[in-house]
Every structure is written in C-alpha cells, then in structure tokens.
Motif scaffolding. Structure first.
Motif, PDB file in Angstrom:
ATOM      1  N   THR A 173      -7.740  12.606   0.728  1.00 40.67           N
ATOM      2  CA  THR A 173      -8.287  13.079   2.007  1.00 40.67           C
ATOM      3  C   THR A 173      -8.114  14.588   2.109  1.00 40.67           C
ATOM      4  OG1 THR A 173      -7.608  10.972   2.972  1.00 40.67           O
ATOM      5  CG2 THR A 173      -8.286  12.700   4.499  1.00 40.67           C
TER       6      THR A 173
ATOM      7  N   TRP B  38     -14.066   6.796   5.336  1.00 39.40           N
ATOM      8  CA  TRP B  38     -13.387   5.602   4.811  1.00 39.40           C
ATOM      9  C   TRP B  38     -11.879   5.864   4.701  1.00 39.40           C
ATOM     10  CZ3 TRP B  38     -10.252   4.041   0.865  1.00 39.40           C
ATOM     11  CH2 TRP B  38     -10.105   2.654   0.702  1.00 39.40           C
ATOM     12  N   LEU B  39     -11.522   7.010   4.123  1.00 44.44           N
ATOM     13  CA  LEU B  39     -10.107   7.319   3.878  1.00 44.44           C
ATOM     14  C   LEU B  39      -9.324   7.479   5.174  1.00 44.44           C
ATOM     15  CD1 LEU B  39     -10.541   9.716   0.873  1.00 44.44           C
ATOM     16  CD2 LEU B  39      -8.963   7.783   0.911  1.00 44.44           C
ATOM     17  N   ILE B  40      -9.994   8.018   6.190  1.00 39.12           N
ATOM     18  CA  ILE B  40      -9.297   8.356   7.426  1.00 39.12           C
ATOM     19  C   ILE B  40      -8.818   7.111   8.173  1.00 39.12           C
ATOM     20  CG2 ILE B  40     -10.893   8.523   9.421  1.00 39.12           C
ATOM     21  CD1 ILE B  40      -9.959  11.769   8.566  1.00 39.12           C
ATOM     22  N   GLU B  41      -9.416   5.970   7.840  1.00 42.65           N
ATOM     23  CA  GLU B  41      -8.965   4.704   8.422  1.00 42.65           C
ATOM     24  C   GLU B  41      -7.497   4.412   8.078  1.00 42.65           C
ATOM     25  OE1 GLU B  41     -10.676   2.416  10.336  1.00 42.65           O
ATOM     26  OE2 GLU B  41     -12.189   3.975  10.515  1.00 42.65           O
ATOM     27  N   TYR B  42      -7.021   5.018   7.008  1.00 46.33           N
ATOM     28  CA  TYR B  42      -5.680   4.721   6.526  1.00 46.33           C
ATOM     29  C   TYR B  42      -4.636   5.705   7.035  1.00 46.33           C
ATOM     30  CZ  TYR B  42      -8.078   1.346   3.842  1.00 46.33           C
ATOM     31  OH  TYR B  42      -8.851   0.273   3.516  1.00 46.33           O
ATOM     32  N   ARG B  43      -5.061   6.505   8.031  1.00 49.13           N
ATOM     33  CA  ARG B  43      -4.193   7.575   8.494  1.00 49.13           C
ATOM     34  C   ARG B  43      -2.867   7.077   9.054  1.00 49.13           C
ATOM     35  NH1 ARG B  43      -8.149   6.470  11.895  1.00 49.13           N
ATOM     36  NH2 ARG B  43      -7.658   6.183  14.087  1.00 49.13           N
TER      37      ARG B  43
ATOM     38  N   GLN C 273       4.564   7.183   6.532  1.00 50.56           N
ATOM     39  CA  GLN C 273       5.122   7.510   5.220  1.00 50.56           C
ATOM     40  C   GLN C 273       5.178   9.011   4.943  1.00 50.56           C
ATOM     41  OE1 GLN C 273       3.440   5.330   1.943  1.00 50.56           O
ATOM     42  NE2 GLN C 273       3.660   3.343   2.902  1.00 50.56           N
ATOM     43  N   PHE C 274       4.575   9.836   5.781  1.00 51.82           N
ATOM     44  CA  PHE C 274       4.367  11.213   5.356  1.00 51.82           C
ATOM     45  C   PHE C 274       4.559  12.274   6.422  1.00 51.82           C
ATOM     46  CE2 PHE C 274       2.721   9.899   1.390  1.00 51.82           C
ATOM     47  CZ  PHE C 274       2.924  10.995   0.597  1.00 51.82           C
TER      48      PHE C 274
ATOM     49  N   LEU D 158     -15.508  11.907  14.083  1.00 52.01           N
ATOM     50  CA  LEU D 158     -14.236  12.176  13.414  1.00 52.01           C
ATOM     51  C   LEU D 158     -13.261  12.838  14.371  1.00 52.01           C
ATOM     52  CD1 LEU D 158     -15.229  13.405   9.838  1.00 52.01           C
ATOM     53  CD2 LEU D 158     -13.832  11.436  10.409  1.00 52.01           C
TER      54      LEU D 158
ATOM     55  N   THR E 124       0.567  10.257  17.947  1.00 48.51           N
ATOM     56  CA  THR E 124       1.739  10.856  17.329  1.00 48.51           C
ATOM     57  C   THR E 124       2.415  11.867  18.262  1.00 48.51           C
ATOM     58  OG1 THR E 124       0.283  12.470  16.273  1.00 48.51           O
ATOM     59  CG2 THR E 124       0.916  10.557  14.971  1.00 48.51           C
TER      60      THR E 124
ATOM     61  N   PHE F 250      -0.921   5.067   7.882  1.00 52.59           N
ATOM     62  CA  PHE F 250       0.076   4.979   6.825  1.00 52.59           C
ATOM     63  C   PHE F 250       0.655   6.335   6.496  1.00 52.59           C
ATOM     64  CE2 PHE F 250      -2.173   1.108   6.549  1.00 52.59           C
ATOM     65  CZ  PHE F 250      -1.137   0.195   6.392  1.00 52.59           C
ATOM     66  N   TRP F 251      -0.162   7.375   6.645  1.00 55.63           N
ATOM     67  CA  TRP F 251       0.404   8.712   6.451  1.00 55.63           C
ATOM     68  C   TRP F 251       1.448   8.950   7.514  1.00 55.63           C
ATOM     69  CZ3 TRP F 251      -4.931  11.416   7.078  1.00 55.63           C
ATOM     70  CH2 TRP F 251      -5.824  10.872   6.168  1.00 55.63           C
ATOM     71  N   GLU F 252       1.142   8.499   8.743  1.00 55.85           N
ATOM     72  CA  GLU F 252       2.050   8.740   9.861  1.00 55.85           C
ATOM     73  C   GLU F 252       3.438   8.206   9.560  1.00 55.85           C
ATOM     74  OE1 GLU F 252       0.344   7.245  13.559  1.00 55.85           O
ATOM     75  OE2 GLU F 252      -1.589   7.653  12.616  1.00 55.85           O
TER      76      GLU F 252
ATOM     77  N   LEU G  86       0.838  -1.202   0.000  1.00 56.76           N
ATOM     78  CA  LEU G  86       0.000   0.000   0.000  1.00 56.76           C
ATOM     79  C   LEU G  86       0.874   1.253   0.000  1.00 56.76           C
ATOM     80  CD1 LEU G  86      -2.912   1.153   0.362  1.00 56.76           C
ATOM     81  CD2 LEU G  86      -2.534   1.053   2.815  1.00 56.76           C
TER      82      LEU G  86
ATOM     83  N   ALA H 291       0.704   5.357   0.641  1.00 55.11           N
ATOM     84  CA  ALA H 291      -0.217   6.273   1.330  1.00 55.11           C
ATOM     85  C   ALA H 291      -0.449   7.589   0.581  1.00 55.11           C
ATOM     86  CB  ALA H 291       0.304   6.584   2.729  1.00 55.11           C
TER      87      ALA H 291
ATOM     88  N   LEU I 270      -5.525  10.098  17.180  1.00 53.90           N
ATOM     89  CA  LEU I 270      -4.386  10.219  16.277  1.00 53.90           C
ATOM     90  C   LEU I 270      -3.339  11.164  16.855  1.00 53.90           C
ATOM     91  CD1 LEU I 270      -2.946  10.044  13.503  1.00 53.90           C
ATOM     92  CD2 LEU I 270      -4.489  11.798  12.697  1.00 53.90           C
TER      93      LEU I 270
ATOM     94  N   LEU J 183       1.217  14.750   7.220  1.00 56.51           N
ATOM     95  CA  LEU J 183       0.299  14.628   8.354  1.00 56.51           C
ATOM     96  C   LEU J 183       0.322  15.899   9.199  1.00 56.51           C
ATOM     97  CD1 LEU J 183      -1.582  12.749   9.987  1.00 56.51           C
ATOM     98  CD2 LEU J 183       0.424  12.089  11.302  1.00 56.51           C
TER      99      LEU J 183
ATOM    100  N   LEU K 118      -3.827   8.414  -1.084  1.00 58.92           N
ATOM    101  CA  LEU K 118      -4.892   8.418  -0.069  1.00 58.92           C
ATOM    102  C   LEU K 118      -4.857   9.725   0.718  1.00 58.92           C
ATOM    103  CD1 LEU K 118      -4.698   4.752   1.306  1.00 58.92           C
ATOM    104  CD2 LEU K 118      -6.414   5.707  -0.237  1.00 58.92           C
ATOM    105  N   ALA K 119      -3.638  10.173   1.044  1.00 60.99           N
ATOM    106  CA  ALA K 119      -3.511  11.435   1.774  1.00 60.99           C
ATOM    107  C   ALA K 119      -3.976  12.607   0.920  1.00 60.99           C
ATOM    108  CB  ALA K 119      -2.059  11.632   2.219  1.00 60.99           C
TER     109      ALA K 119
ATOM    110  N   GLU L 261     -11.711  10.433  16.702  1.00 66.12           N
ATOM    111  CA  GLU L 261     -10.661   9.668  16.028  1.00 66.12           C
ATOM    112  C   GLU L 261      -9.388  10.497  15.899  1.00 66.12           C
ATOM    113  OE1 GLU L 261     -13.239   7.100  12.847  1.00 66.12           O
ATOM    114  OE2 GLU L 261     -11.068   7.190  12.654  1.00 66.12           O
TER     115      GLU L 261
END
Lengths: 117, 117
Positions: free
Chosen positions: A82, B84-89, B95-96, A102, A113, B91-93, A73, A75, A109, B99, A78-79, A105
């Motif tokens: 979003t 839906w997209l925010i579930e993948y956050r 890889q990115f 949200l 972090t 991975f941003w952490e 995957l 990211a 997050l 964030l 997807l970022a 959540e």
C-alpha cells in the motif's frame, strides 16, 4: 523501504483470486488448512500450494500446533505494498473522483484510531 | 468493484521491478519507448515487452503519434489495487506503528485537496 524482491513476491502473491480470497478469510481470524479448503471447494493440496506462496511472501504465518498449524494474516507486506501504491495518489487526484470514497474511508480510520487533530 | 481478472492483471504487472520503475518514470510525465529504454540499460524490445504487460493491465496507454507513441500512466488500476489493499488497514492498526506514517501522508493529501472538515 521493502526490497524490490519483497515487493515482487507480495504483488505476485496477490495476483490470484483464490489467494486474495484466502487473505480475506484470514482477515476474519485464524484458520486451519481444512477450514480454508472448505468454502473454496478446493483440495487441501490445492490450498496448500497457495498457502506456500502466501507464506513465502510473508503475507501469512503458520502456528506451531502440529495438528492444525493455523494460518494467520500478517499485515507487514500489505502495508508495504500500500505504501508503494500510495505514492501515486496525485494521479488519482487529477484523474479520479474515486479519491472522495478513499478519503471518506480514511476519515473513518482516523476517527477509529483517535488521531484527529 | 474491479473484476478479479482485472486485479490479477494489475498485481501481476506490479510484480516486477522494471515495470514498477517504468511506472515511477511515467509518473513524472509521458515518455517514448526510446526515452524509457535509456535509463534501464535495456533493449527497446525488452522494454516493449514490459510495456505490453502494463498496457494489457490498463496501467499505461499509448499515444496516437505514429513516430513516438508516447506512454502515459493511467491511474485507474492503481486506485483499484489500493482500494483492495486498504480494506486490510485494521490489521496495520493492530500490528503496525507504520500507520502513523501513512496517516501523516493522508493528512497532507487532505490538506492538498482542501477536504478538511
């Protein structure tokens, strides 16, 4: 800012339940085409077609291992998607209580972090 | 949770630059088909086609005024897609750095909605 064509490709790739399920599976770790095909009761060529759409959109990359070529995957898109959607958050505020979920959540997050200040 | 078909329709509707631009315009307020067609240098039938896709996905609604039938942005599907997209956050952490930008935006959002605690 992503190019319009990049956003087109990302949203197009996300507009399919099998492709979203593949991304959800890859969120748990890399997987080969064979491993991906199994839970979907789909032929490997069927899965490969979906993987090509995801790869073209930059949502996954393929490993170098000639035998397995594991899928991973990515990211970035997807970022970006979003980021586009989040611009509309003020409409959730006025139209939705869902924002509370949200925010819960996002607080988790932040805690994860260590960005509380 | 939105149905898979609802997410399909939302992402499909977002996979077009004109439709995204229409949503961005409607984020500033309601507009008639004529008002929407103008900045896009597109025929009214051309715009109407895009509006039908957006309406079917629930991203816009049309007013009752028989003459104007103004278009209005609906936040629901945008919030669902973001959910839906925010579930993948996570991975941003990993890889990115991007964030950080998102977190800044979300902090502003929290401040705006008075949900700091």
């Amino acid at each position: 800012m992503p190019s319009p064509a990049a956003l087109d490709a990302t949203f197009q790739a996300l507009a399919d339940p099998t492709r979203r399920a593949i991304l959800a599976r890859l969120a748990q770790g890399e997987a080969s085409v064979m491993e991906l095909a199994e839970p979907f009761a789909m032929s490997q060529p069927g899965i490969s077609k979906h993987l090509k759409v995801l790869e073209k959109a930059g949502l996954i990359s393929r490993g170098r291992d000639a035998q397995r070529r594991p899928c991973k995957l990515e990211a970035g898109p997807l970022a970006e998607a979003t980021g586009w959607l989040i611009e509309y958050r003020k409409f959730w505020e006025t139209q939705f209580d869902r924002l509370d979920d949200l925010l819960d959540e996002l607080k988790r997050l932040e805690a994860m972090t260590g960005k509380n200040n």
